[in-house]
Enzyme design. Sequence first.
Site, mmCIF file in Angstrom:
data_model
loop_
_atom_site.group_PDB
_atom_site.id
_atom_site.type_symbol
_atom_site.label_atom_id
_atom_site.label_comp_id
_atom_site.label_asym_id
_atom_site.label_seq_id
_atom_site.Cartn_x
_atom_site.Cartn_y
_atom_site.Cartn_z
ATOM 1 N N SER A 52 86.536 11.226 72.177
ATOM 2 C CA SER A 52 87.113 12.262 71.340
ATOM 3 C C SER A 52 88.369 11.792 70.789
ATOM 4 O O SER A 52 88.559 12.764 69.894
ATOM 5 C CB SER A 52 87.538 13.201 72.564
ATOM 6 N N LYS A 111 96.621 18.695 69.028
ATOM 7 C CA LYS A 111 95.456 19.112 69.479
ATOM 8 C C LYS A 111 95.477 20.491 70.578
ATOM 9 O O LYS A 111 96.248 20.290 71.219
ATOM 10 C CB LYS A 111 94.790 18.021 70.087
ATOM 11 N N SER A 150 86.228 15.435 70.682
ATOM 12 C CA SER A 150 86.812 16.749 70.613
ATOM 13 C C SER A 150 88.017 16.785 69.706
ATOM 14 O O SER A 150 88.594 18.048 69.441
ATOM 15 C CB SER A 150 87.069 17.298 72.055
#
Length: 485
Positions: free
Chosen positions: A178, A80, A154
Site C-alpha cells: 500500500s 492518508k 491503499s
Amino acid sequence: MDQVLSLDATGQLQALGSGRISALELLEATLQRYGEVNKPVNAVVATDLERARERARAIDDHRAKGDPLGPLAGLPMTIKDTFDVEGMPASSGREDFRRGRRPDAVAVSHVRHAGAVIWGKTNTPVMAGDFQTYNGLYGTTNNPWDLERTCGGSSGGAAVALATRMTALELGSDIGGSLRTPASFCGVYSHKPTWGVVSQIGHVPPRPGALAERDLNVVGPMARSARDLRVLLSVLEAGALAARTQGPPELKALRIGLWVNQPEFVLDPEVRAVLESFADDLRGQGAAVTPISSPVEVGALLTAYRTLLAGVLAQDMPTAQLAAMQRVRGPAKLALRMGAGPDSWAALALDYTASHLDWLAADEARARVGAQAREVFSRFDAILAPVGPVAAFPHDHRPFGRRTLTLSDGTKAPYLAMLRWIALATACGLPATAIPAGQTATGLPVGAQLIGPGGADSRMLAIAEAIEERLGGFVAPPQLEAAPS
C-alpha cells in the site's frame, strides 16, 4: 509561488527557514494549488483549513521571535485517511468511522510535534483493502498520468497529492504494497520501514481505539525525493534514525541483486524492460548489478504470506462472512486437492479461516524464508525488484473475483498477482524503498523497490538518495504542467 511548490519538502523547509516564504504564505499557495488540481484527481477528500491557518500563523510568530522550531516547522501536509487526526478522524472509507472525536494517531502526533501544518486527508479504499483507491463515501481517486487509470492503493490519494504538488510529504501505510504500489503507479517515492519501527496506534484498520500493533502492517513516509523520505522517517521514529543516518554511498561501491526473473511471479514485458534498462543505467554508474532468481523459496513465502495476511484481514470482516467461509472449508480442501490454484476461492476460504496452529506453521515458514533472505544480503547490499506485475491499470470496480490484470502483450493474470513481488519485504518485515525507475512505452510510471535486511532502513534510503543524485528521480505528470499556476 508555484516555483516553491515545485520544490521537494527539504527545499520548501529551506525556503521557510531563510524567510523566503512564511508558513501562512506557503499554506495559502498550497491551498490554491489544491483548488486548481484536486477536482479531476479527487485525492484530498477532507480539510480543516481554519485550524491549519491558525497553526501556520503561530509558527510564523514563533519563527519571528527566534523560538526553537521542529524539523518540519511550517510545512503543509496531508495525511492518508487511515490515520486519526484531531478534528478529522480516520474514516478509512466508512461513514461510521469518521464520526466522533479521536486524538492524533501516534505517527501523526510526531509529525505535528515536528511543526507540520496538517490541512487535509487523502483518499483510501474501504478499510485500506484494495490495490485501487475508491469508496462509497468519497468516490474514486484518479491517476494524474491518466485519469482513466487507478493511482494504486491503499495510499493512493497520498501518492496523487504528492505527484500533483498538493503536498510535499505524506504519511502512508503498507500491508499488501500500500505504500509501494501507489508510489510506482504515480511516479513518487515511498519507504516501507522494518516492521515495528513506527507505531501503528491510531491507524484504522483495525477498528478505532485498537491498541495492538498488527502483524505485517507498517507506517511509513511518502515524498517526491529520497532525501525527504529520510527527513520524515526520522520524525516518525522520534529522532532514533538520525543517530544512525548514513550519507549517500558511491554507486560504484554497491552490490545489487536484480530480481526480475521468477517463474511463479507475473511481470509485464514493458515493466521488465523498464527495470532492465534502469539496471543498465546503474551499471553505467559503476554499480555491480547481478541478476538473481529465487532469492528465497517463493512457494513457502507465498503460502506463509497469504495465511498471515488473511489472519490480519479477517479481523475486519463481518462475522457472517467469516461464518460462511467456515462452512465451505471442506469443499475448499477438496477443490485444492483437485487442482484449484493459490488465488482461487478455495485457497482464500482456507486462509481466512486458518487455525492458530495454521498461523504458527506460517510463522515458522516465514522465519525460514527470512533466514534465506539474510544469506542473500550477505552477498548484496540490496535486492532491486519490481513493485508489481504491471503499471497503472484502468479502473475496475467489479467484485474481486471477476477482476484480472491485462499485460501489455494481451495476456491475463490474476488480480491477486499484485501481492507477489511485495510479499518478501512484507512477510519478513524487511525495509523496502520504492523509487521511480522510468516509464513504459505508453508513458506510464514504473517504480522499483530496493529491499534490504531488517533494520537497514537508513542504508536503503542512502542508496535511494545516491541513485536519485546520479540518475534523477521524480518527473511531474505531463498534464500537471498544463495546470494553472
